[in-house]
Design an enzyme around this catalytic site. Sequence first.
Site, PDB file in Angstrom:
ATOM      1  N   CYS A 252      -1.016  -2.366  15.674  1.00  0.00           N
ATOM      2  CA  CYS A 252       0.561  -2.399  15.606  1.00  0.00           C
ATOM      3  C   CYS A 252       0.543  -3.087  17.328  1.00  0.00           C
ATOM      4  CB  CYS A 252       1.081  -1.224  15.831  1.00  0.00           C
ATOM      5  SG  CYS A 252       2.758  -1.083  16.202  1.00  0.00           S
TER       6      CYS A 252
ATOM      7  N   CYS B 134       1.089   8.149   2.602  1.00  0.00           N
ATOM      8  CA  CYS B 134       1.418   7.539   3.785  1.00  0.00           C
ATOM      9  C   CYS B 134       0.683   6.233   4.003  1.00  0.00           C
ATOM     10  CB  CYS B 134       0.859   8.566   4.953  1.00  0.00           C
ATOM     11  SG  CYS B 134       1.168   7.917   6.672  1.00  0.00           S
TER      12      CYS B 134
ATOM     13  N   CYS C 291      -0.685  11.739  11.484  1.00  0.00           N
ATOM     14  CA  CYS C 291      -0.015  10.671  11.943  1.00  0.00           C
ATOM     15  C   CYS C 291      -0.355  10.510  13.389  1.00  0.00           C
ATOM     16  CB  CYS C 291       1.470  11.373  12.319  1.00  0.00           C
ATOM     17  SG  CYS C 291       2.377  11.246  10.840  1.00  0.00           S
TER      18      CYS C 291
ATOM     19  N   GLY D   3       0.848   0.503  11.870  1.00  0.00           N
ATOM     20  CA  GLY D   3       2.049  -0.482  11.866  1.00  0.00           C
ATOM     21  C   GLY D   3       3.309  -0.059  11.928  1.00  0.00           C
ATOM     22  N   GLU D   4       4.003  -1.176  12.215  1.00  0.00           N
ATOM     23  CA  GLU D   4       5.522  -0.968  12.435  1.00  0.00           C
ATOM     24  C   GLU D   4       6.290  -1.743  11.148  1.00  0.00           C
ATOM     25  OE1 GLU D   4       7.874   0.714  13.636  1.00  0.00           O
ATOM     26  OE2 GLU D   4       9.321  -0.460  12.548  1.00  0.00           O
TER      27      GLU D   4
ATOM     28  N   GLU E 167      -5.591   1.894   6.718  1.00  0.00           N
ATOM     29  CA  GLU E 167      -5.762   3.242   6.164  1.00  0.00           C
ATOM     30  C   GLU E 167      -4.691   3.823   5.401  1.00  0.00           C
ATOM     31  OE1 GLU E 167      -9.201   4.772   9.292  1.00  0.00           O
ATOM     32  OE2 GLU E 167      -7.246   5.873   9.332  1.00  0.00           O
TER      33      GLU E 167
ATOM     34  N   SER F  69      11.547   7.092  14.925  1.00  0.00           N
ATOM     35  CA  SER F  69      10.722   7.919  15.944  1.00  0.00           C
ATOM     36  C   SER F  69      11.340   7.977  17.283  1.00  0.00           C
ATOM     37  CB  SER F  69       9.389   7.108  16.122  1.00  0.00           C
ATOM     38  OG  SER F  69       8.605   7.048  14.477  1.00  0.00           O
ATOM     39  N   LEU F  70      11.961   9.025  17.785  1.00  0.00           N
ATOM     40  CA  LEU F  70      13.024   8.985  18.718  1.00  0.00           C
ATOM     41  C   LEU F  70      11.935   9.632  20.118  1.00  0.00           C
ATOM     42  CD1 LEU F  70      15.483   8.333  19.998  1.00  0.00           C
ATOM     43  CD2 LEU F  70      16.233  10.850  19.866  1.00  0.00           C
TER      44      LEU F  70
ATOM     45  N   SER G 102       9.816   4.654   8.111  1.00  0.00           N
ATOM     46  CA  SER G 102       9.452   5.155   9.832  1.00  0.00           C
ATOM     47  C   SER G 102       9.447   4.082  10.686  1.00  0.00           C
ATOM     48  CB  SER G 102       8.563   6.218   9.801  1.00  0.00           C
ATOM     49  OG  SER G 102       8.467   6.552  11.328  1.00  0.00           O
TER      50      SER G 102
ATOM     51  N   CYS H  70       2.843   2.150  21.638  1.00  0.00           N
ATOM     52  CA  CYS H  70       3.461   3.550  21.980  1.00  0.00           C
ATOM     53  C   CYS H  70       2.172   4.461  22.552  1.00  0.00           C
ATOM     54  CB  CYS H  70       3.919   4.421  20.691  1.00  0.00           C
ATOM     55  SG  CYS H  70       5.329   3.642  19.840  1.00  0.00           S
TER      56      CYS H  70
ATOM     57  N   ASN I  83      -0.927  14.871  17.211  1.00  0.00           N
ATOM     58  CA  ASN I  83      -2.349  15.030  16.536  1.00  0.00           C
ATOM     59  C   ASN I  83      -3.040  14.329  17.775  1.00  0.00           C
ATOM     60  OD1 ASN I  83      -1.994  15.988  14.281  1.00  0.00           O
ATOM     61  ND2 ASN I  83      -0.620  14.230  14.028  1.00  0.00           N
TER      62      ASN I  83
ATOM     63  N   CYS J 170      -0.379   6.909  20.551  1.00  0.00           N
ATOM     64  CA  CYS J 170      -0.713   6.401  19.000  1.00  0.00           C
ATOM     65  C   CYS J 170      -1.965   5.865  18.913  1.00  0.00           C
ATOM     66  CB  CYS J 170       0.506   5.634  18.457  1.00  0.00           C
ATOM     67  SG  CYS J 170       0.184   4.995  17.011  1.00  0.00           S
TER      68      CYS J 170
END
Length: 335
Positions: A104, A97, A327, A154-155, A83, A209-210, A186, A108, A285, A111
């Site tokens: 991924c 974006c 996100c 994805g990362e 996407e 992304s902390l 990111s 996390c 979200n 997500c």
Amino acid sequence: MDRAALTSLLAEWGQPAYRARQAIEAQRSGADGWGEVSTLPAALRARLEESLPFWALTPDARVESRDGTVKWGLRGVDGAVVEAVLIAHAEGRRTVCVSSQVGCALGCKFCATGAMGPGRNLTASEIVDQVVLAGREAESQGARLTNVVFMGMGEPMQNLDAVLDACGTINHPEGIGISARRIAISTVGWVPGIATLAEHPLPVRLAISLHAADDATRTSLMPINTRYPIASLLAACRRYCDTTGRRVFIEYLLLDGVNDSTADARRLARLLRDGRFHVNLIEYNATGGAYTGSSYGRREVFMRALAELGLEASVRRSRGADVAAACGQLARSRT
Ligand code: SAH
Ligand code: SF4
């Protein structure tokens, strides 16, 4: 299409370098196949037709949110679907974006992409195509694509070669021509990638992304934290700042009762208040998981606590949530 890949193919064929520019220009201004690139000689068009897909990703679905956000489901030649999302801001600015992987591997907990599990890396052409498509959409809205963020599926740092190749085309004046300062990568906090990016000549922005200010909380949200705990991650960020002279953007998702207490804010401020970081507080979200976003009031208290310790923060509002384009909501099953 990726400029470097096309340029080297054309060079192999003894074609002049400006042919790549002509092809990219045509794709940006509406062509949908090699046959439509009228600036190229017919024989070359025919040869390209046989060797290289004009689009590496093609739109499979398109939805538009009430707030003007547009989300595409895009299909690769192998059938994989990712996407991309175009976000409209005030004053004609537009941000795309983009996705860097199909799924991924990092899992996390908050997500939707993480819930899909691992998928293949996208190629540089597949990444650039998302940006070209979004640029065409922005123009149809009478606006211009101004920013690119690697915050889709994805990362990016697990696919950094292709991501940086794509950034080359996105940035190049004979590619898409977006300034490197308006491209942001990111990352979940993949430390070796941060070191690579620090040495890379393209001055793109780095966002981390902390999402937590202590290791126990971060590990409960993001399994990667057992491999690269907060201290090692922030040490890599500081080295990045010192090498590049650029600040690092910290993403902090506010989750009700998980990481949003005043004590959390103070811990975060103590970790980050050396002038190298800028904090973006992110609205959660919904992804169908166990979490709830923090209330407006809690966020205000959190921000005040940061400010009292000398750390400025901005709030990043959620966009496109009604069509699962925000996100963390991007996943194959939702298109
Ligand atoms: N893998 C990279 C980039 C893609 S995720 C990374 O993790 O940074 C892009 C951003 O969306 C990250 O900051 C991520 O933490 C955030 N995100 C993930 N799920 C979210 C959710 N449900 N609500 C809000 N932001 C989310
Ligand atoms: Fe992967 Fe980023 Fe989602 Fe974590 S937040 S699962 S790293 S896409």
